[in-house]
Design a protein around this motif. Structure first.
Motif, mmCIF file in Angstrom:
data_model
loop_
_atom_site.group_PDB
_atom_site.id
_atom_site.type_symbol
_atom_site.label_atom_id
_atom_site.label_comp_id
_atom_site.label_asym_id
_atom_site.label_seq_id
_atom_site.Cartn_x
_atom_site.Cartn_y
_atom_site.Cartn_z
ATOM 1 N N LEU A 40 38.482 -32.682 -125.552
ATOM 2 C CA LEU A 40 39.487 -33.116 -124.574
ATOM 3 C C LEU A 40 39.397 -34.630 -124.391
ATOM 4 C CD1 LEU A 40 38.842 -30.434 -121.793
ATOM 5 C CD2 LEU A 40 40.774 -30.462 -123.391
ATOM 6 N N PRO A 41 40.481 -35.268 -123.924
ATOM 7 C CA PRO A 41 40.357 -36.677 -123.523
ATOM 8 C C PRO A 41 39.232 -36.816 -122.506
ATOM 9 C CG PRO A 41 42.659 -35.995 -123.542
ATOM 10 C CD PRO A 41 41.848 -34.749 -123.759
ATOM 11 N N ARG A 42 38.502 -37.909 -122.596
ATOM 12 C CA ARG A 42 37.257 -38.050 -121.840
ATOM 13 C C ARG A 42 37.424 -37.811 -120.339
ATOM 14 N NH1 ARG A 42 31.915 -37.580 -122.404
ATOM 15 N NH2 ARG A 42 32.286 -38.168 -124.570
ATOM 16 N N THR A 43 38.468 -38.347 -119.723
ATOM 17 C CA THR A 43 38.652 -38.155 -118.282
ATOM 18 C C THR A 43 38.895 -36.688 -117.949
ATOM 19 O OG1 THR A 43 39.533 -40.396 -118.000
ATOM 20 C CG2 THR A 43 40.037 -38.784 -116.271
ATOM 21 N N LEU A 44 39.775 -36.035 -118.719
ATOM 22 C CA LEU A 44 40.053 -34.621 -118.485
ATOM 23 C C LEU A 44 38.814 -33.782 -118.751
ATOM 24 C CD1 LEU A 44 42.025 -32.353 -117.826
ATOM 25 C CD2 LEU A 44 42.719 -32.357 -120.240
#
Length: 276
Positions: A40-44
């Protein structure tokens, strides 16, 4: 509390199913979850990981596999991305899997060796060894895969093959019952005989679903599917011999009714074989 350690699989980003499984955990119907660490994208990723940790359910982590673009034994097989892009993607995906295990306190990280192109088995074995050189972790449990799926071969199908692939880098294993049945059907081997060979391995986890009778294709069918052909007598005999080894139900369906019913089906099958 059950006298077996049953759990269910859930993707890291599936909030709805996590809520359902939290309810089953509170009821005492399950005792763990297996978290599929999809990249997943790092923030998500951090948001979803925090939500899973907040649920407070004992967790096992499943590392991303070829279906998520992470194919340890043949990274560029069946993949049109540039090799450097694939390499960077795998590094980030595995970093997330290890971070997930750290955050969740998971003692087991399930790993697939992967799929390879026909005729490329020797190169796949070497590539997987190189992958372990970069990513070795004592929490890894190497899973047996079906011999073939959708026309391509997969690496590590039997107890002997897993042992050879693991070498001295991986000491524990995940026994997937339908994968083993698919392999036995494809190679015309005895499922019971191949199952017995896992008695000499340190099995940290079982995976359970069903397959059609005589099938070589892993479909993640219900335990009580009308066309189910998995030798449940042999499977539950092993489960009752090893009640401390967690068993994770793995399905593609994630509705509330489906998982609740399958947990009950498992409980019934366990009790049916109590005297065996």
């Amino acid at each position: 509390m059950t006298d077996y350690n049953l759990g269910c699989a859930v993707r890291l980003d599936d909030e709805r199913l996590l809520a359902l499984l939290a309810g089953l955990y509170e009821e005492g119907a399950i005792r763990h979850i297996q978290v599929q660490a999809v990249p997943l994208p790092r923030t998500l990723f951090r948001e979803r990981l925090a939500a899973v940790a907040g649920a407070g359910i004992p967790s096992i982590v499943h590392a991303p596999h070829h279906g998520h673009g992470v194919n340890p034994c043949a990274p560029t097989a069946y993949d049109d991305r540039p090799a450097k892009e694939i390499e960077a993607y795998i590094e980030e995906a595995m970093s997330q899997a290890l971070e997930a295990a750290d955050t969740l306190g998971a003692e087991t990280i399930v790993l697939h060796a992967g799929r390879y192109e026909p005729g490329g088995r020797f190169a796949a074995v070497e590539a997987f060894a190189a992958f372990l050189d970069r990513h070795a972790d004592p929490r890894f449990a190497l899973e047996n895969l079906p011999a073939v799926y959708a026309g391509y071969p997969l690496l590590g199908n039997t107890a002997g093959e897993l042992t050879a692939l693991a070498g001295n880098r991986i000491g524990r294993f995940c026994l997937d019952f339908p994968h083993l049945a698919c392999t036995a059907n494809h190679r015309r081997l005895s499922f019971a005989g191949e199952l017995e060979r896992f008695e000499s391995l340190d099995v940290a986890l079982h995976h359970l679903s069903n397959i059609r009778s005589g099938s070589i294709t892993d479909e993640h069918l219900e335990l009580d599917h009308p066309d189910g052909g998995l030798d449940l007598a042999a499977v539950f005999a092993r489960l009752r011999r090893h009640p401390d080894v967690p068993t994770t139900l793995e399905y593609k369906e994630d509705s509330a009714d489906f998982y609740t019913r399958q947990v009950k089906v498992f409980a019934g099958l366990w009790e049916d074989r109590a005297g065996e």
